[in-house]
Each structure stands twice: as structure tokens, then as C-alpha cells.
Design an enzyme around this catalytic site. Structure first.
Site: not given
Length: 714
Positions: A196, A201
Site C-alpha cells: 500500500e 494522509e
């Protein structure tokens, strides 16, 4: 996101966790019909320009390679609707695998295009929907927020290239915007052995905690390693210059991904790099854990899709800053101006030759590939974990979600090398990690001692020092080490028995010598600079390890749970309960009630993984059961468990309601079945059984069990 798309998550290990979770290929083109299309698209020369912003630690990246990037896919959001040939919506109330509190919908109130910008809106409203990741489960769940998650899965995937998104982020406690990528049909299994890439974020932007500066960090992270919970992650945080906040204006977030290297950027400032020397993949194939090739899972054999979403709460956003969710800040919106994908014109097949390099970017060390299988560590009378160097079979590692902990070996007068740990905040620890599978230390008598020298160089007022022995969170035992005056070396001793008996001071759990993951964990409660030397275990050998579940009969449950076992559950959605109830002519029986699809109940071995090899040749698992009621199509899986995905299961035929039935299966046959869940190949290890009897119905059921036992065939 620090999560994954597969809903099979037992209890999390915070020592190894990163609290709960992709990339680019430059040869793909857009599809006008919404179907997967990897053919070449017409390209235009990128207009990437160097940013003018800078920070104290990171300089703006060079633009010398900018003209080599070619645009191959984009969405400028210039229309009036979301382009279904480029994006699809996830629709579920699953919670993202992170206990997030939003349902994802495809409603225009949660995602829409207006004035050339994509709006993803999180709203405070109760909503009910499917509680499975792909929205296929008829079982529903109600959550208190709604939002949207868009993705290009099965529409467009990439490998290698530059990916950039210009966005303005939401603010407030409980907000968790993410721009990230996951693999589609990875050759390396499922999350996180499949990988991933978190491009950007952020959590709880602009939140002020105890008078601190407003939260302003964005994060870039890789997730990889083994299938959860054997996964690891590594990344870096970035703060905009001049006290700017990502929630106040648009900024451009990007990664450049080439073979063997991934780089992160904000406004063309190159702030972090990770390389294949610091990531790895290990995945299950035909029931065997295998090493993926060097470079995997971020290699030329993997294609990734893009995701844009705004989560609410969850294991990360809900547990940091002021914790929880501030409902008063909602609705909140993530605005996306554009999404652009570029390929490297110099070498599209590798992505090399177009790198945009900043001289001061952080090189994130990542994690070293662990050995598959057992590692032989020294036994009695002496196990020197650290003298002038770390012992063979151990490695340095850390849990560092906020970038506040570091560790190194430094020279100390009169001592040679010592291990130094520096912590500048509250979250994180450093530890000695076993370089292979969890090790069995039951060969040590429990009156053996953990001994080390410690010197506190500096500390914040009130800071405490915990040292731990770790079997995987929350199965940790710790001791508070008295903090002497600064600059003074002191020796500390504690018996293994006392340390184990202390248990976990932060959560319910206790380490077991049968399965040690990290042999020495240092966890200051606040800012501290502390050094260690001569870390060792001294003592004698144990008198022997008692055999667990002796032949010819071991009763797991008959009127009560057997000594050495405990009843536990995995219950993320509150769907499953277990109890003991009275049954005519039987006394107490074990009852399981499930109202949805998620969760199981199990008999856990208290003292850690049990060796049941002596049951392999002639042993049977036998139990009586009665189904009181069930939903149509509900199935009943019974499992033995060595830690997900190393599980073996059998689907038990269900009799008519209200009828007691005996079921038998050979222990060897059960183990050979392996894990029937298609996402996660694995097989239980009979020499390391953690949960000896697992009850997992697929849907709603009320079922009772009695006389659960292992028996030796005549």
C-alpha cells in the site's frame, strides 16, 4: 489509509502496528467506456515546475528532470458530474477495517463536482448500509457519519510514474483525509504483503491539544511485509513552511515511483524517500510462507489503483490529539482540484531517469526482511542481547507513528558502544525484534533475571520509563524502571516470573515465554534521552515444559472451560456474543449467538501457542452441538488457529433446529484443510496453536456446544 480492504482482523498489535493499513504505472490510458484499459494514451509534456516553498529541513526539488515526465491520465473535474469512466464509489458501512465511523455512499450530498473541483463531504447523520468491504453482505450496520470514497479499481491501474493531486484538506478532531493506492489482483497475496502506498494522509488538522500548535502534519507511508497482522509500515511526516496549514489552502501532493524507489512531495518539495532495501514482501503460496522477490510488492509485476476518501474517527484519528470525534466541526469537505498521472519518458517500464530530487529529503530506513521460520537464540545460563552490539538473531526496530522516537548506537567512555533511545513526544517505542518467527523461551527457568545497565541523560518532568517483554500486543508484560538522577549509570534486575506476572499496565494482556516477538522493549511515557548497556538474561534452565493437552483425552469444554484455556472473541461490529447456559440433562453448555457477518468466538490457550503435534496421527476433534435458530444460508466454520491467516477450518453440516448432533473430524484432516477464506491462504501450525477451538458462523445463528474434546482413536 492505515488499513486494508479485507475484513478479517483479529486483535491489533500496537508494538508492531503502525493504529488498523499502492502506486503508478505510466503506460495506462483513460477509458471512455469505464472499462479497464492499459493501452497507451496520447501524451503531453508535463508542465511540472519546481516549488518555491521550503522548510527548515527540506529543500525544494530540482526541476532538471521535470520535462521528462509525460501526462498519461488526468481528471481536472471540469464537468458537472463525477466521471464514471474514471471513478467508482465504494458503498458500505464497514468502517474501513479501522473502526471508522462513516458509511461510504454514492449520494451527491457526499461527493460531487462543482466549480471545477471534486467535493468529498463528511456529514453527521445516521446511515445504514452493508457492513462488508465491497458492500456485498446483506448484513447491515448503522454508523453516525456519511462520506465518500472514490477509486479507479478495475477502471485504471498503474505501475511506476509520477502521481500528483492538488487538494485542500478538511479540519477538526476526527477528520482523516487520504490520497492513497492499493494493488488490484496482486501476485503477492492480500494486504499488507501486497503493499500500500499512502501518498498523503492527515488527521485532526488544526486541532489544538493542551495548548500545542495546531495540528498541521501530512504523512507519506508504505505498508508491506506479511499478511496482517504480520505487516509493518514506514513513513515520514511533513509540515508546510511559515506555519501554513493544509486545511487553509490547496497544496499539491505527489509521489514519484520508480523501480526500487518511491519519493514523496508537497508543492514539489521532496521530503522523503524509501528504497527497496527497506521494504519487503512475504506471502502465502500453497500454504507456505514465501519470500517475494527483491522490490516486491512495489515492483513491475504489481498494478495499483487510486483511492480518494475522507474517513471519520477510527483507530488513528480517534486515538490521537484530543481523541474521539468532535461532532461540532462537521460537515467537513476535502476539495480536489485535479488528479494527474505521468509516465517517465526516459524508461516507462522502470520509471527511472526522471527523478525530481531534493538534497535534504529524509531517507526513511524502513524494515529489514525477517527470516522465515525459527531463529535459534542463546539459552541458559546467559543470553547477552546487547553488549557492544546487538545479538545475532535480533534486530533493532521501533513503533514510531508520530516520528518522535529514534535509536542509535553511540560511543560511551569506558563502555564502548551503548544503545541510545531518544523520545520527544508521547507515542512510540524502540525494541529488539526477533529476526524470525516468535521464539519459545520456556527453556529459561522463571527465576532467571532480566538485567541491564541504564543511564538517563535527560527527561521531561514526570516522564516514566517502561521496559517490556512482548508476545504481540496486548500480550505484553512491563515494569516501570526507577529513573535515577541524570547522567548516572544504574543496574536494574527483575526475575522473568515477576516481569511476566506484572502483565500489561496499559491494556489487558500478559506476555508468555512460549511466544516472544520482541525480547526487550523501551517505552518512555514522555520526552526522554536514555542509554542502555549489558542487556541480558542470566539464569538456569527450566525443569521442563509440561505437555499441553495430553493424550488420550483432553476436554476443552464440559460444564466449564478447561484449565489453561480462556473464552475470547473477535467482535469488531458487536455481532457476536458467547455465554454459558443451563441445558436440561447436560448442565452447562457453551452458547454462541451471532446477529451479523463479522466476528468469531474462540478458546484461547492462556500461556501462548501450544504444541499439539502429539495429536496429529490418531487424534480427533469431537463435539456435540445444537442449532437453536439460524438465518437462511448461514454456514458454521470450526477452526484451529495459529494466528491469521494461518488457520485451518471445516464447514460443519447443520442439522435441523433443536437437535443435538455429534461431529467428529481427524485433527490431521482439519489441519490439512487450511484456510478456506479465498483472500488469505494459510494453514494452522499444529506445533503452535493459539486458539484451539474457533466458532465462526457466516451469518445469524443461535448455537450451543457441549463435550468439546480431543480424543485419541482406539
Amino acid at each position: 489509509m492505515k488499513n486494508h480492504e479485507y475484513g478479517f482482523k483479529p486483535v491489533l498489535s500496537y508494538t508492531l502496528l503502525g493504529v488498523a493499513l499502492a502506486g503508478l504505472i505510466g503506460c495506462g490510458g483513460s477509458s471512455n467506456e469505464g472499462k479497464k484499459n492499459n493501452s497507451s494514451a496520447a501524451t503531453s509534456v508535463s508542465s511540472i515546475a519546481p516549488g518555491t516553498s521550503s522548510s527548515s529541513s527540506v529543500s525544494s526539488a530540482s526541476s532538471s528532470a521535470a520535462s521528462k515526465w509525460e501526462l498519461v491520465w488526468s481528471d481536472e473535474f471540469n464537468g458537472t458530474t463525477i466521471d464514471s469512466s474514471k471513478w467508482s464509489h465504494e458503498k458500505n458501512c464497514w468502517g474501513g477495517g479501522n473502526n471508522e465511523q462513516q458509511c461510504y455512499t454514492d449520494r451527491p450530498v457526499n461527493s460531487f463536482v462543482a466549480d471545477g473541483v471534486l467535493n468529498i463531504v463528511a456529514k453527521r447523520e445516521d446511515f445504514t448500509g452493508s457492513d462488508s468491504a465491497e458492500g456485498e453482505s446483506p448484513t447491515t450496520k448503522t454508523l453516525p457519519y456519511t462520506s465518500a470514497r472514490l477509486r479507479t479499481k478495475n477502471i485504471q491501474e498503474w505501475t511506476f510514474g509520477r502521481f500528483e493531486i492538488r487538494a485542500k484538506l478538511p479540519a477538526g478532531q476526527g477528520t482523516w483525509p487520504a490520497i492513497w493506492m492499493l494493488p488490484t489482483n496482486s501476485p503477492y497475496g492480500v494486504w499488507a504483503s501486497s503493499g500500500e502506498i499512502d501518498i498523503m494522509e492527515a488527521v485532526n488538522l488544526k486541532t489544538v491539544t493542551n495548548g500545542s500548535a495546531p495540528e498541521a502534519r501530512v504523512h507519506g507511508t508504505l505498508h508491506y511485509g506479511r499478511v496482517w497482522p504480520g505487516n509493518v509500515n514506514a513513513g515520514a511526516a511533513y509540515t508546510l513552511p511559515n506555519n501554513a496549514n493544509p486545511a487553509d489552502d490547496f497544496h499539491t501532493y505527489a509521489v514519484e515511483w520508480e523501480e526500487g524507489e518511491i519519493r514523496w512531495y508537497v508543492d514539489d518539495v521532496h521530503f522523503a524517500t524509501q528504497r527497496e532495501t527497506g521494504w519487503y514482501g512475504q506471502y502465502m503460496q500453497d500454504g507456505t510462507l514465501k519470500d517475494a522477490p527483491v522490490g516486491a510488492p512495489f515492483d513491475r509485476f504489481s498494478k495499483f489503483h487510486l483511492l480518494l476518501n475522507l474517513a471519520v474517527g477510527g483507530n488513528w484519528a480517534g486515538n490521537v490529539n484530543n481523541t474521539g470525534i468532535d461532532a461540532s466541526v462537521f460537515p467537513q469537505t476535502m476539495l480536489v482540484d485535479f488528479v494527474r498521472v505521468y509516465q517517465c519518458s526516459v524508461a516507462p517500464s522502470t520509471g527511472k531517469g526522471c527523478a525530481t530530487i531534493g538534497a535534504n529529503a529524509e531517507i526513511v530506513p524502513g524494515h529489514q526482511r525477517p527470516i522465515i521460520g525459527n531463529v535459534k537464540l542463546p539459552g541458559p545460563p546467559l543470553f547477552l542481547m546487547y553488549g557492544d552490539d546487538i545479538a545475532t538473531g535480533l534486530g533493532f526496530d521501533s513503533y514510531n507513528p508520530d516520528g518522535v522516537i529514534s535509536h542509535s548506537e553511540i560511543a560511551e567512555a569506558g563502555r564502548g558502544e551503548v544503545w541510545n533511545v531518544v523520545k520527544t513526544g508521547a507515542n512510540g517505542n524502540a525494541y529488539f525484534k526477533v529476526a524470525g518467527d516468535p521464539t519459545d523461551m520456556r527453556g529459561w527457568a522463571t527465576d532467571s533475571e532480566l538485567i541491564f545497565d541504564v543511564k538517563v541523560n535527560s527527561k521531561a518532568d514526570g516522564a516514566k520509563l517502561l521496559v517490556k517483554l512482548d508476545s504481540g500486543w496486548p500480550n505484553v508484560s512491563d515494569v516501570e524502571v526507577p529513573v535515577a538522577e541524570n547522567g548516572v549509570w544504574k543496574e536494574f534486575r527483575i526475575t522473568l516470573a515477576d516481569l511476566l506476572d506484572n502483565g500489561n499496565s496499559m491494556a489487558s494482556g500478559k506476555a508468555t515465554l512460549a511466544s516472544i516477538v520482541n525480547t526487550f522493549v523501551v517505552d518512555p511515557s514522555a520526552a526522554m534521552n536514555v542509554s542502555f548497556d549489558n542487556i541480558r538474561i542470566e539464569g538456569k534452565a527450566s525443569s521442563g515444559v509440561d505437555e499441553f493437552a495430553k493424550l488420550p483425552l483432553f476436554t476443552l469444554y464440559d460444564n466449564s472451560i478447561a484449565s489453561g484455556l480462556q473464552i475470547q472473541s473477535y467482535n469488531p461490529a458487536g455481532h457476536i456474543t458467547a455465554s454459558e447456559v443451563d441445558e436440561a440433562d447436560r448442565g452447562k453448555v457453551f452458547k454462541v449467538v451471532k446477529t451479523g457477518s463479522d466476528g468469531n468466538v474462540f478458546f484461547n490457550v492462556k500461556d501462548g501457542p501450544a504444541n499439539l503435534n502429539h495429536w496429529s496421527s490418531g487424534g480427533e476433534l469431537v463435539f456435540d452441538f445444537k442449532v437453536n435458530s439460524k438465518a437462511d444460508d448461514t454456514k458454521l466454520l470450526i477452526k484451529m488457529d495459529s494466528g491469521w491467516p494461518n488457520v485451518s477450518d471445516v464447514s460443519v453440516p447443520l442439522p435441523a433446529n433443536g437437535v443435538w448432533t455429534e461431529y467428529r473430524i481427524g485433527v490431521a484432516d482439519l489441519i490439512d484443510n487450511g484456510n478456506s477464506v479465498s483472500c488469505c491462504p494459510g494453514i494452522a501450525k499444529l506445533n503452535a496453536i493459539t486458539n484451539i477451538f474457533v466458532v465462526e458462523p457466516s451469518g445469524a445463528i443461535d448455537v450451543v456446544f457441549d463435550n468439546v474434546r480431543l480424543v485419541e482413536k482406539p
